[in-house]
Design a protein around this motif. Sequence first.
Motif, PDB file in Angstrom:
ATOM      1  N   PHE A  18       0.846  -1.468   0.052  1.00  0.00           N
ATOM      2  CA  PHE A  18       0.084  -0.031  -0.021  1.00  0.00           C
ATOM      3  C   PHE A  18       0.733   1.209   0.006  1.00  0.00           C
ATOM      4  CE2 PHE A  18      -3.340  -2.580   1.741  1.00  0.00           C
ATOM      5  CZ  PHE A  18      -4.503  -2.462   0.721  1.00  0.00           C
ATOM      6  N   MET A  19       2.174   1.119   0.609  1.00  0.00           N
ATOM      7  CA  MET A  19       2.962   2.443   0.787  1.00  0.00           C
ATOM      8  C   MET A  19       3.641   2.705  -0.435  1.00  0.00           C
ATOM      9  SD  MET A  19       3.889   1.490   4.893  1.00  0.00           S
ATOM     10  CE  MET A  19       4.843   3.118   5.201  1.00  0.00           C
ATOM     11  N   GLY A  20       4.062   1.522  -1.346  1.00  0.00           N
ATOM     12  CA  GLY A  20       4.828   1.886  -2.669  1.00  0.00           C
ATOM     13  C   GLY A  20       6.280   1.326  -2.161  1.00  0.00           C
ATOM     14  N   LEU A  21       6.640   0.651  -1.051  1.00  0.00           N
ATOM     15  CA  LEU A  21       7.843   0.241  -0.840  1.00  0.00           C
ATOM     16  C   LEU A  21       8.167  -0.922  -1.705  1.00  0.00           C
ATOM     17  CD1 LEU A  21       7.782   0.858   3.280  1.00  0.00           C
ATOM     18  CD2 LEU A  21       8.716   2.433   1.567  1.00  0.00           C
ATOM     19  N   PRO A  22       9.248  -0.924  -2.419  1.00  0.00           N
ATOM     20  CA  PRO A  22       9.477  -2.194  -3.368  1.00  0.00           C
ATOM     21  C   PRO A  22       9.915  -3.136  -2.677  1.00  0.00           C
ATOM     22  CG  PRO A  22      11.105  -0.664  -3.377  1.00  0.00           C
ATOM     23  CD  PRO A  22      10.309   0.153  -2.377  1.00  0.00           C
ATOM     24  N   GLY A  23       9.632  -4.625  -3.432  1.00  0.00           N
ATOM     25  CA  GLY A  23      10.352  -5.661  -3.004  1.00  0.00           C
ATOM     26  C   GLY A  23       9.737  -6.668  -2.024  1.00  0.00           C
ATOM     27  N   HIS A  24       8.327  -6.298  -1.824  1.00  0.00           N
ATOM     28  CA  HIS A  24       7.612  -7.252  -0.796  1.00  0.00           C
ATOM     29  C   HIS A  24       6.245  -7.609  -1.256  1.00  0.00           C
ATOM     30  CE1 HIS A  24      10.790  -6.504   2.345  1.00  0.00           C
ATOM     31  NE2 HIS A  24      10.659  -5.145   1.755  1.00  0.00           N
ATOM     32  N   ASP A  25       5.878  -7.422  -2.540  1.00  0.00           N
ATOM     33  CA  ASP A  25       4.558  -7.754  -2.997  1.00  0.00           C
ATOM     34  C   ASP A  25       4.468  -9.301  -3.140  1.00  0.00           C
ATOM     35  OD1 ASP A  25       4.005  -5.111  -3.032  1.00  0.00           O
ATOM     36  OD2 ASP A  25       4.142  -4.993  -5.454  1.00  0.00           O
ATOM     37  N   TYR A  26       5.411 -10.045  -3.108  1.00  0.00           N
ATOM     38  CA  TYR A  26       5.353 -11.582  -3.287  1.00  0.00           C
ATOM     39  C   TYR A  26       5.031 -12.234  -1.869  1.00  0.00           C
ATOM     40  CZ  TYR A  26       6.646 -11.081  -7.976  1.00  0.00           C
ATOM     41  OH  TYR A  26       6.814 -10.639  -9.550  1.00  0.00           O
ATOM     42  N   GLN A  27       4.953 -11.470  -0.757  1.00  0.00           N
ATOM     43  CA  GLN A  27       4.849 -11.945   0.553  1.00  0.00           C
ATOM     44  C   GLN A  27       3.809 -11.700   1.537  1.00  0.00           C
ATOM     45  OE1 GLN A  27       8.532  -9.995   1.939  1.00  0.00           O
ATOM     46  NE2 GLN A  27       9.919 -11.089   0.448  1.00  0.00           N
ATOM     47  N   LEU A  28       3.610 -12.611   2.356  1.00  0.00           N
ATOM     48  CA  LEU A  28       2.603 -12.287   3.446  1.00  0.00           C
ATOM     49  C   LEU A  28       3.334 -11.971   4.859  1.00  0.00           C
ATOM     50  CD1 LEU A  28      -0.252 -14.988   2.895  1.00  0.00           C
ATOM     51  CD2 LEU A  28      -0.162 -12.585   2.620  1.00  0.00           C
ATOM     52  N   PRO A  29       2.795 -11.531   5.553  1.00  0.00           N
ATOM     53  CA  PRO A  29       3.651 -11.125   6.907  1.00  0.00           C
ATOM     54  C   PRO A  29       4.103 -12.685   7.724  1.00  0.00           C
ATOM     55  CG  PRO A  29       1.633  -9.923   6.985  1.00  0.00           C
ATOM     56  CD  PRO A  29       1.312 -10.949   5.947  1.00  0.00           C
ATOM     57  N   PRO A  30       5.341 -12.575   7.926  1.00  0.00           N
ATOM     58  CA  PRO A  30       5.801 -13.711   9.037  1.00  0.00           C
ATOM     59  C   PRO A  30       4.985 -13.623  10.325  1.00  0.00           C
ATOM     60  CG  PRO A  30       7.552 -12.107   8.832  1.00  0.00           C
ATOM     61  CD  PRO A  30       6.455 -11.422   7.898  1.00  0.00           C
ATOM     62  N   VAL A  31       4.487 -14.664  10.700  1.00  0.00           N
ATOM     63  CA  VAL A  31       3.568 -14.685  11.997  1.00  0.00           C
ATOM     64  C   VAL A  31       3.827 -15.798  12.998  1.00  0.00           C
ATOM     65  CG1 VAL A  31       1.750 -13.436  10.870  1.00  0.00           C
ATOM     66  CG2 VAL A  31       1.874 -16.096  10.574  1.00  0.00           C
ATOM     67  N   ASP A  32       4.927 -16.682  12.849  1.00  0.00           N
ATOM     68  CA  ASP A  32       5.418 -17.411  13.732  1.00  0.00           C
ATOM     69  C   ASP A  32       5.953 -16.903  14.829  1.00  0.00           C
ATOM     70  OD1 ASP A  32       7.923 -17.018  13.020  1.00  0.00           O
ATOM     71  OD2 ASP A  32       7.928 -18.928  11.733  1.00  0.00           O
ATOM     72  N   GLU A  33       6.193 -17.659  15.951  1.00  0.00           N
ATOM     73  CA  GLU A  33       6.696 -16.963  17.320  1.00  0.00           C
ATOM     74  C   GLU A  33       8.252 -16.690  17.016  1.00  0.00           C
ATOM     75  OE1 GLU A  33       6.817 -15.535  20.908  1.00  0.00           O
ATOM     76  OE2 GLU A  33       4.970 -16.302  19.977  1.00  0.00           O
ATOM     77  N   GLU A  34       8.908 -17.339  16.205  1.00  0.00           N
ATOM     78  CA  GLU A  34      10.331 -17.004  15.868  1.00  0.00           C
ATOM     79  C   GLU A  34      10.143 -15.630  15.391  1.00  0.00           C
ATOM     80  OE1 GLU A  34      14.337 -18.484  13.316  1.00  0.00           O
ATOM     81  OE2 GLU A  34      12.353 -19.644  13.463  1.00  0.00           O
ATOM     82  N   ALA A  35       9.208 -15.290  14.245  1.00  0.00           N
ATOM     83  CA  ALA A  35       9.331 -13.939  13.489  1.00  0.00           C
ATOM     84  C   ALA A  35       8.738 -12.950  14.673  1.00  0.00           C
ATOM     85  CB  ALA A  35       8.137 -14.232  12.657  1.00  0.00           C
ATOM     86  N   LEU A  36       8.057 -13.020  15.474  1.00  0.00           N
ATOM     87  CA  LEU A  36       7.570 -12.133  16.587  1.00  0.00           C
ATOM     88  C   LEU A  36       8.931 -11.829  17.443  1.00  0.00           C
ATOM     89  CD1 LEU A  36       5.414 -10.268  17.811  1.00  0.00           C
ATOM     90  CD2 LEU A  36       4.658 -12.337  19.190  1.00  0.00           C
TER      91      LEU A  36
END
Length: 531
Positions: A18-36
Motif C-alpha cells: 500500500f505504501m509503495g515500498l518495493p520488493g515485498h509484493d510476493y510475501q505475506l507477513p511472517p507470523v510464527d513465534e520466531e518472527a515475533l
Amino acid sequence: MEQYLALHAQFRPVDASFMGLPGHDYQLPPVDEEALEHERHDLANLLQKVEAWTGEAETAGERLDLWLLRSQLRVTLREARERPRQHNPAFYTGEAAFAVISLLLPNERPTNAAAVLARLKAMPEFLSTGTRTLEPLNLPADWVERARKEAEALEALLLRGLSKHSDYQADWQEPAAQAAAAVQTFASALKAGDADPACGRDYLEFLMREAHALPYSAAEAERRAQAAFEALGAELVKMAHQLDPAKSWQQQLAALEQHHPALDDVQQTYQDWNARALDAAEGLMTPAREYGLAFELLPEWAREAAGALYFLFYRSPPAGHPGDGSIYWIFPPGTDMAAYLRGQNVPFIKAVHAVHHGSIGHHTQNTRARQAASKLAQLGGTDCASGIAFLSAGTLVEGWACYAEDLLLEAPGFYTPEEELLLKQFEFRNAACCLADIRLHTGQWTLEQMRAFYRDDVGFAPGRVWAETTRNSIYPATRLMYWLGTQVIRELRAELDLAPQVFHDRLLSYGCAPVTLIADELRRRHSRGTP
C-alpha cells in the motif's frame, strides 16, 4: 529511518504494497513465534541506536522524521510486547484479504499477476500458523466475530470475486480455491472467549503521548470531550429550534435523507459536488487540482466482499508510485433501493464524500503529504489493511478532514442552514467518540455500555454501532484523534491569525505527522517571520 522502513516492510509486507515500498509484493507477513521474537529484537536494537544518537535535526523535515522514527519504534515495540497484532484473529483475515486486494486496486502500474499468485499460494500456511498462535489464547468474543465476518468476505472474494477482475489469470483459480478452504478452516477453529478488549489507562496514555504527541492526560482529554459533548448537544437543540420549532434536530436530519438524486444521477452528483467544493475552497486554501479524482462505481469483483472489510470509498494510491490521479468508489445499491437512495442524500454526499474524503479533505491532504520534506510524514497516512500505516498520522489525517467539512462554512452559499445542522451533528458525534474511546480503554465502560451510549445518547444507526465499537476496541486511541486533532487545528489558527490560505497550505505542507508537532513547526516559522 531507512533501516526502520526496511524492518516495517519485512514484517508488514502488505503495508509495503500500500505504501509503495518495493520488493515485498510476493510475501505475506511472517507470523510464527520466531518472527515475533525477531521483530521485537530488531526493533529494540534499532530504538537503542536512535535514542543513543546525539546529533541535531536542523530542518523541519529532519525534526519530524526523527520524532516519527522514535515514535514508531517505541509504539511498535510496546505493541509487539503487550498487544501483538498476531493475537488478534481479525489481523489474519484483514491481512490475507488485503494482501490480494492491494495488488488488484488500480494505480499507474499494471497488476502484478505473479505477486497475486504468490500471495494466494502463501495464504493457507499463513492462516494455519494463525490458528496455532490463537488456539491457546482467551480472545475477546467480538474480535472473533469480526474475524468470522471478514473470513466470509474473503471467501467470497477468492471464490467469486477474483474471476471478475479484468486482469484475472487462469492459474489463480486453484490456489484461490485452496486459500478459500484454508479461510473456512481458520474461521471454524476460532474460539470466542471472554477477554477484556480494553488496553488500560497506562497503555492509552502511552499512545496519546508517544503516537499522537498530545500534551495532556486521558483524564484531561475526557474532561474536554465531555464538556464539548454537552455544549454541542445544546447547540444542536438551539439550531434546530431556530430552523423549525416544531421538529427536533433528529427529525430535521432524518428529513435531509429525502433530498437525494435519482439513481441514474448518483455518480454525477458526487462528481459535481466535488468540483463545487474545489471551487468553494479557493481563497481559503489551495486545493489539489493537479491530482485527479474520478468517481466510479465499485467494480464487480469487489462488491460481495467489500461490506465486511476495511474497503474504503477513497484510498490514496501508493506514495511510492501515485500516478496522476486516483479513484473514488461509489458503492452500488443492494436489495433495498429506498434505503440506498436515502444514504445517497445530497447533504451527506457534499459533506462526507465531496469534502471530507474528496476535494479538499483526504484527497488534497494526501497529495500535499507526498511532497513533504519528512519521508515518514509522506507515508504515515497511508491506508493499509486495517487502518493508517502510522497511528501518529491520525490527528492530522482525520483532524484535517473533519476540520475541512467546517472550513467550507466560510464559503458563502456552499451549505444550506439544514446542512449546517448536519455538520454540528458530526462534531457532536466526534466528541462523543473521543469520550467513548477513553472510557472504554481506561476501564470505565464495557463494550456494551459503549454501545448503549452510541445508540441511546449519540444516535448512531443500529447497524453501525457494533462495527464501530468493535474496531475501537481493537485499536485504542484511534477514535479520539478525530475530535482532538480538529481542536488543535482550530486553536492554532486562532493563535497564529494568518491569512486562511497561508495557514491551511502551510499546515498541509508538513505531511502526515501529529498535528501538535506540525503546530510547533508553524509557530517556529511564524516567530521567525519566514515566508
